[in-house]
Design an enzyme around this catalytic site. Structure first.
Site, PDB file in Angstrom:
ATOM      1  N   HIS A 136       1.855   4.783  -2.777  1.00 18.59           N
ATOM      2  CA  HIS A 136       2.000   6.225  -2.531  1.00 18.59           C
ATOM      3  C   HIS A 136       3.408   6.695  -2.908  1.00 18.59           C
ATOM      4  CE1 HIS A 136      -1.830   6.333  -0.556  1.00 18.59           C
ATOM      5  NE2 HIS A 136      -1.448   5.662   0.518  1.00 18.59           N
TER       6      HIS A 136
ATOM      7  N   HIS B  34       0.828  -1.208   0.000  1.00 20.38           N
ATOM      8  CA  HIS B  34       0.000   0.000   0.000  1.00 20.38           C
ATOM      9  C   HIS B  34       0.869   1.268   0.000  1.00 20.38           C
ATOM     10  CE1 HIS B  34      -3.627   2.375   1.073  1.00 20.38           C
ATOM     11  NE2 HIS B  34      -2.752   3.111   1.733  1.00 20.38           N
ATOM     12  N   GLU B  35       1.827   1.315   0.916  1.00 17.46           N
ATOM     13  CA  GLU B  35       2.660   2.521   1.030  1.00 17.46           C
ATOM     14  C   GLU B  35       3.594   2.676  -0.175  1.00 17.46           C
ATOM     15  OE1 GLU B  35       1.884   4.674   3.128  1.00 17.46           O
ATOM     16  OE2 GLU B  35       0.563   3.398   4.332  1.00 17.46           O
TER      17      GLU B  35
END
Length: 449
Positions: free
Chosen positions: A26, A22-23
Site C-alpha cells: 500500500h 502487505h502494508e
C-alpha cells in the site's frame, strides 16, 4: 513452556514479516501516486517503537501484532487545504485508489513467489510420494492402490512430494471420488479412482492419509534407541542412546511396534529390559510412566533409530534463479487456486467450519516450521502470505476487497458510493469478520483442550 514461548516468538516474527510486506505494498504504490503518508503502523495498540521520517511520516511498531495499516491524508477524515487535495487519497483518480488498495494483497502474492523461489535455490531433499501401507476395508483398499505405488498426479495436477499430494487431496473434500495417476513399482503408469463417497476433511481425524486409508512410505523403526528424553522413565531406569532393546520381561522384541504395544498397556508398572550395549547384554529394571495427555497409556520417553531411506525413494532438487522464480510462480498460483477452492467448499458445506484456524494454530505452525528449519519456515510464510492476500481480496467492505468493490462501482457509475452505504457495509463486513475470527479462535481452543 519452551514450546509455547517458541511458538509465540515465531508467530510474532512471521506475522510481523507478512503484515510489513502487505502494508509496504500500500505504502509503495501510494508514494508512486504522490499521496501523502501520515503513518505506517505494524501492529495495533500502544507503540513499542516510534520514529518520524524526514517526510513527516510516523513509523510505528505496536504491541498487538495482529495486523497493521498505512494512514494516508484523506479529506473525509482530515481537515485539508485546497493545495493538499493533490496529495489526499480521496481526491486521486479512481484507478490510482484502486491500485493503492490492491497493492497490499498483490505484494503478498509476490512475497510468496520469492519465498518459494528461495526454497528452490536453497535446494531440498524430499521423499517421493510412494505408498507404504494400505488399511483393510478403507477407501484406498477399494481403489486398487497398492503398496509401492508412487502418486504422480492427483486430478489434473502433478505431485512431486507428499506436500503436493496433501494439498491436492484436500481439494476433493465432499466429492465422490479422487482420480489418481500412479506409477507402479514395476514402472507401469495407470489412472485409478479413489472412491470417497462424499468424505469431508475433519480436523479431529489423526491425519488426511489415515482418513483415506493409506500411509506414506517410511523406513522401519529399529529397536535401537536414537534419543532418550531427559528426566524420563527411560533415563531414570538407566537407558542410554544406542541401547538396543532385545527383551522385556523375557519376551523377545522383534520390532518397535511390539515394544510400543507392550509399554502402552503398562502405565506405572515396572519391567525388566534386556538390552544390548556395546556388544554386552545388560538387564535393567525400568518403571514406565504415564503418557502425557493419555494417562491410561504407559510411557518410556525414548525415540528409536530409523532404518536408512532407500536412495530411489528420495529426490534432490535445486534450481537456478530463473528456474526457481518460475517454479515459485507456479506454486503460488496453485496455492491461490486451492485457497479459493477451499473457500468455495466452506460456503457450500463441503468443508466444515471446524477447519478454520485462528492465531493459536498459526502460532503453532510458525513454531513447528521454524524448529524444522529455514525451508519449512519459508514454506509456511508463503502459504500464510497467499491466504492473507486472498482473504484481503474478499468483497467485505472492511477488507481491501470491499474497498475495491466500492471503487469498481464508482468506475462503472461515474460517482462514488455514498458514505452512508459505505458505513452500513463496514458494519456488516465487521460483523461477518468478527464471527469468522470468533469461530476460528473457538476451534483453536477446542483443539488444544
Amino acid at each position: 513452556m519452551m514450546d509455547i514461548a517458541r511458538n509465540i516468538l515465531f508467530f510474532v516474527i512471521a506475522l510481523g514479516i507478512l503484515v510489513a510486506v502487505h502494508e509496504w505494498g500500500h505504502y509503495y504504490v501510494a508514494k508512486l501516486c504522490k499521496v501523502k503518508i501520515l503513518k505506517f503502523s505494524i501492529g495495533f495498540g500502544k507503540p513499542i517503537y516510534r520514529k518520524v521520517t524526514s517526510s513527516g511520516m510516523e513509523f510505528v511498531i505496536a504491541m498487538i501484532p495482529l495486523g497493521g495499516y498505512v494512514r494516508m491524508l484523506d479529506g473525509r477524515v482530515d481537515d485539508i487545504t485546497e493545495e493538499q487535495k493533490a496529495v489526499a487519497f480521496n481526491f486521486q483518480p479512481v484507478w490510482q485508489r484502486f491500485a493503492i488498495v490492491a497493492a497490499g494483497p498483490i505484494v503478498n502474492f509476490i512475497f510468496a513467489i520469492f519465498a518459494l523461489a528461495a526454497i528452490g535455490m536453497i535446494g531440498q531433499q524430499s521423499a517421493k510420494p510412494i505408498v507404504g501401507a494400505i488399511a483393510e476395508e478403507s477407501y484406498a483398499a477399494r481403489s486398487g492402490l497398492s503398496v509401492g505405488d508412487e502418486i504422480i498426479a492427483v486430478g489434473r495436477h502433478k505431485t512431486n512430494d507428499w506436500r503436493d499430494v496433501t494439498i491436492e487431496l484436500s481439494t476433493f473434500s465432499g466429492e465422490q471420488s479422487i482420480p489418481l495417476e500412479v506409477k507402479q513399482s514395476r514402472g507401469v503408469t495407470q489412472t485409478i479412482s479413489l472412491p470417497i463417497d462424499g468424505w469431508k476433511i475433519d480436523p479431529d481425524e489423526s491425519d488426511l492419509f489415515t482418513a483415506l486409508g493409506f500411509q506414506p512410505y517410511r523406513p522401519a523403526l529399529t529397536t535401537s534407541l536414537g534419543f532418550v528424553e531427559e528426566g524420563s522413565p527411560a533415563q531414570r531406569g538407566g537407558l542410554l542412546k544406542n541401547d538396543k532393546i532385545e527383551k522385556i520381561d523375557g519376551t523377545s522384541m522383534e520390532n518397535w511396534s511390539q515394544i510400543v504395544a507392550f509399554i502402552e498397556k503398562r502405565p506405572n508398572q515396572s519391567a525388566t529390559l534386556e538390552i544390548l550395549r556395546d556388544e554386552q547384554s545388560i538387564s535393567l529394571i525400568v518403571q514406565f510412566g504415564q503418557k502425557p495427555g493419555a494417562p491410561e497409556q504407559g510411557y518410556l520417553g525414548v525415540v528409536p533409530f530409523q532404518e536408512p531411506w532407500p536412495e530411489e525413494y528420495i529426490q534432490h532438487t535445486q534450481l537456478g534463479f530463473f528456474g526457481a522464480i518460475a517454479d515459485g510462480t507456479q506454486q503460488t498460483w496453485r496455492l491461490m487456486g486451492v485457497t479459493l477452492e477451499m473457500l468455495g467448499k466452506l460456503l457450500t458445506g463441503d468443508v466444515s467450519v471446524k477447519n478454520l484456524s485462528g492465531p493459536i494454530s498459526i502460532a503453532q505452525g510458525a513454531g513447528i516450521s521454524a524448529s524444522i528449519g529455514i525451508v519449512a519456515f519459508l514454506s509456511f510464510l508463503a502459504l500464510i502470505s497467499v491466504n492473507l492476500g486472498i482473504i484481503n481480496l474478499l468483497p467485505l467492505p472492511i477488507l481491501d476487497g470491499g474497498h475495491l468493490l466500492y471503487f469498481t462501482i464508482e468506475w462503472i457509475t461515474g460517482k462514488p458510493v455514498s458514505e452512508a452505504v459505505q458505513e452500513v457495509g463496514f458494519k456488516i463486513g465487521g460483523m461477518i469478520l468478527f464471527a469468522v475470527m470468533a469461530t476460528a479462535i473457538v476451534n483453536d481452543v477446542l483443539r488444544n483442550t
